[in-house]
Design a protein around this motif. Structure first.
Motif, PDB file in Angstrom:
ATOM      1  N   PHE A  35     -36.770  -8.592 -54.849  1.00 13.79           N
ATOM      2  CA  PHE A  35     -37.227  -7.106 -55.274  1.00 13.79           C
ATOM      3  C   PHE A  35     -38.457  -7.313 -55.634  1.00 13.79           C
ATOM      4  O   PHE A  35     -39.220  -8.286 -55.719  1.00 13.79           O
ATOM      5  CB  PHE A  35     -36.298  -6.752 -56.348  1.00 13.79           C
ATOM      6  N   GLU A  36     -39.332  -5.945 -55.495  1.00 17.55           N
ATOM      7  CA  GLU A  36     -40.853  -5.951 -55.918  1.00 17.55           C
ATOM      8  C   GLU A  36     -41.051  -5.978 -57.417  1.00 17.55           C
ATOM      9  O   GLU A  36     -40.201  -5.208 -58.160  1.00 17.55           O
ATOM     10  CB  GLU A  36     -41.161  -4.368 -55.224  1.00 17.55           C
ATOM     11  N   CYS A  37     -42.156  -6.640 -57.854  1.00 18.86           N
ATOM     12  CA  CYS A  37     -42.202  -6.661 -59.134  1.00 18.86           C
ATOM     13  C   CYS A  37     -44.051  -6.345 -59.291  1.00 18.86           C
ATOM     14  O   CYS A  37     -44.445  -7.177 -60.097  1.00 18.86           O
ATOM     15  CB  CYS A  37     -42.293  -8.416 -59.499  1.00 18.86           C
ATOM     16  N   GLY A  38     -44.298  -5.596 -58.720  1.00 23.17           N
ATOM     17  CA  GLY A  38     -45.655  -4.957 -58.789  1.00 23.17           C
ATOM     18  C   GLY A  38     -46.367  -4.746 -57.439  1.00 23.17           C
ATOM     19  O   GLY A  38     -45.905  -5.334 -56.505  1.00 23.17           O
ATOM     20  N   ASP A 264     -42.466  -8.759 -44.757  1.00 24.25           N
ATOM     21  CA  ASP A 264     -41.635  -9.861 -44.985  1.00 24.25           C
ATOM     22  C   ASP A 264     -40.522  -9.419 -46.248  1.00 24.25           C
ATOM     23  O   ASP A 264     -39.288  -9.627 -45.854  1.00 24.25           O
ATOM     24  CB  ASP A 264     -42.258 -11.419 -45.226  1.00 24.25           C
ATOM     25  N   MET A 265     -41.122  -8.952 -47.177  1.00 24.93           N
ATOM     26  CA  MET A 265     -40.015  -8.473 -48.020  1.00 24.93           C
ATOM     27  C   MET A 265     -39.433  -7.242 -47.640  1.00 24.93           C
ATOM     28  O   MET A 265     -38.094  -7.149 -47.966  1.00 24.93           O
ATOM     29  CB  MET A 265     -40.967  -7.899 -49.255  1.00 24.93           C
ATOM     30  N   ALA A 266     -39.828  -6.421 -46.783  1.00 25.95           N
ATOM     31  CA  ALA A 266     -38.937  -5.302 -46.302  1.00 25.95           C
ATOM     32  C   ALA A 266     -38.131  -5.671 -45.329  1.00 25.95           C
ATOM     33  O   ALA A 266     -36.958  -5.101 -45.238  1.00 25.95           O
ATOM     34  CB  ALA A 266     -39.957  -4.188 -45.650  1.00 25.95           C
ATOM     35  N   GLY A 267     -38.070  -6.928 -45.100  1.00 24.30           N
ATOM     36  CA  GLY A 267     -36.888  -7.548 -44.106  1.00 24.30           C
ATOM     37  C   GLY A 267     -35.688  -7.957 -44.807  1.00 24.30           C
ATOM     38  O   GLY A 267     -34.835  -8.406 -43.851  1.00 24.30           O
ATOM     39  N   LEU A 268     -35.965  -8.073 -45.796  1.00 21.48           N
ATOM     40  CA  LEU A 268     -34.512  -8.648 -46.769  1.00 21.48           C
ATOM     41  C   LEU A 268     -33.901  -7.477 -47.184  1.00 21.48           C
ATOM     42  O   LEU A 268     -34.280  -6.285 -47.292  1.00 21.48           O
ATOM     43  CB  LEU A 268     -35.189  -9.402 -47.994  1.00 21.48           C
TER      44      LEU A 268
END
Length: 276
Positions: A35-38, A264-268
């Protein structure tokens, strides 16, 4: 030919102080959520590559956080940007939401996080660590030593206040660390960005190996050219760690996740969905 094979093997080998990553992990119930933390705005990417590549380019990055659940515990890998950091950043940093609030979506409370792993001491990775004072802190030995020398009001020191004060359990990690003792979750020593920087290897029973970057790289294009940021603490160590990172990724056919790269994060899977 023999010499070339020897050199290839050396790229994968950890220094003598490190434990080599095991070749297989047990098929146990390990899951990974991200998840995004900022968010971070970089107005000039030139400082991310000391050959002046990317100079003048602007990019928005994210601070990626990762939740690894294992039968023996729960690891939070990196803790992103704190509210205090964002408030004093003049718009360069964005605070998203308290991690404790995010964890509720996964059915967890802060006290159920048994380990907080910090890839390195920079405040966009350690910012909200203090919200988990009961967890065991895992941080590179040389990074922990550096933190002790920071001024009392330094944001990187304040983020780790529960452990700096002696109120929490800290494990200064020397070399690699097998977090749960079965090879499924391993901190991998990758110095250079900071003296005690680490990446994280998670071996999932279905999805296979996932190699999480820390700040070994900040965005895909810099990985392609093996770029060295001007603010890294040691150029030679960075390049050696690039060698090791890429060797492990190739040997294990691991999925690489660059923590700051939104692609990369969006691919999870969207949190709280997991890879397993």
């Amino acid at each position: 030919m023999i010499r070339r094979l020897a050199l290839s093997a050396a790229l994968l080998a950890a220094p003598a102080s490190q434990a080599a990553a095991p070749q297989a992990a047990p098929a146990i119930a390990v899951t990974l959520a991200a998840f995004e933390c900022g968010r971070l705005v970089h107005d000039d990417l030139g400082r991310f590559n000391d050959t002046f590549r990317f100079a003048g380019e602007r990019r928005e990055a994210i601070a990626g956080c990762f939740l690894i659940r294992h039968p023996k515990g729960v690891l939070l890998w990196d803790t992103g940007i704190s509210r205090e950091m964002a408030a004093g950043s003049k718009g360069r940093l964005t605070f998203v939401a308290p991690i404790a609030q995010r964890l509720r979506a996964a059915g967890l409370t802060p006290t159920q996080v048994t380990h907080v792993g910090i890839s390195h001491y920079h405040a966009d990775h350690s910012g909200s660590a203090k919200d988990f004072p009961k967890a065991e802190l895992l941080i590179g030995e040389r990074d922990w030593a550096a933190v002790q020398g920071f001024k009392p009001d330094d944001a990187q020191r304040l983020a780790l206040a529960p452990w700096v004060s002696g109120g929490g359990k800290v494990v200064p990690v020397k070399g690699d660390r097998d977090v749960f003792g079965d090879g499924s979750v391993m901190m991998l020593q990758m110095p250079g960005h900071t003296p005690g920087h680490s990446a994280l290897l998670v071996r999932l029973p279905g999805a296979g190996p996932v190699l999480i970057s820390g700040d070994q790289y900040h965005f895909r294009e810099n990985r392609e050219v093996r770029g060295v940021p001007t603010f890294n603490t040691d150029r030679a160590d960075t390049l050696a760690s690039h060698d090791r990172f890429e060797g492990i990724a190739k040997q294990l056919k691991a999925r690489v996740i660059i923590q700051h790269d939104p692609r990369d994060m969006a691919g999870l899977p969207a949190f709280p969905k997991v890879l397993n």
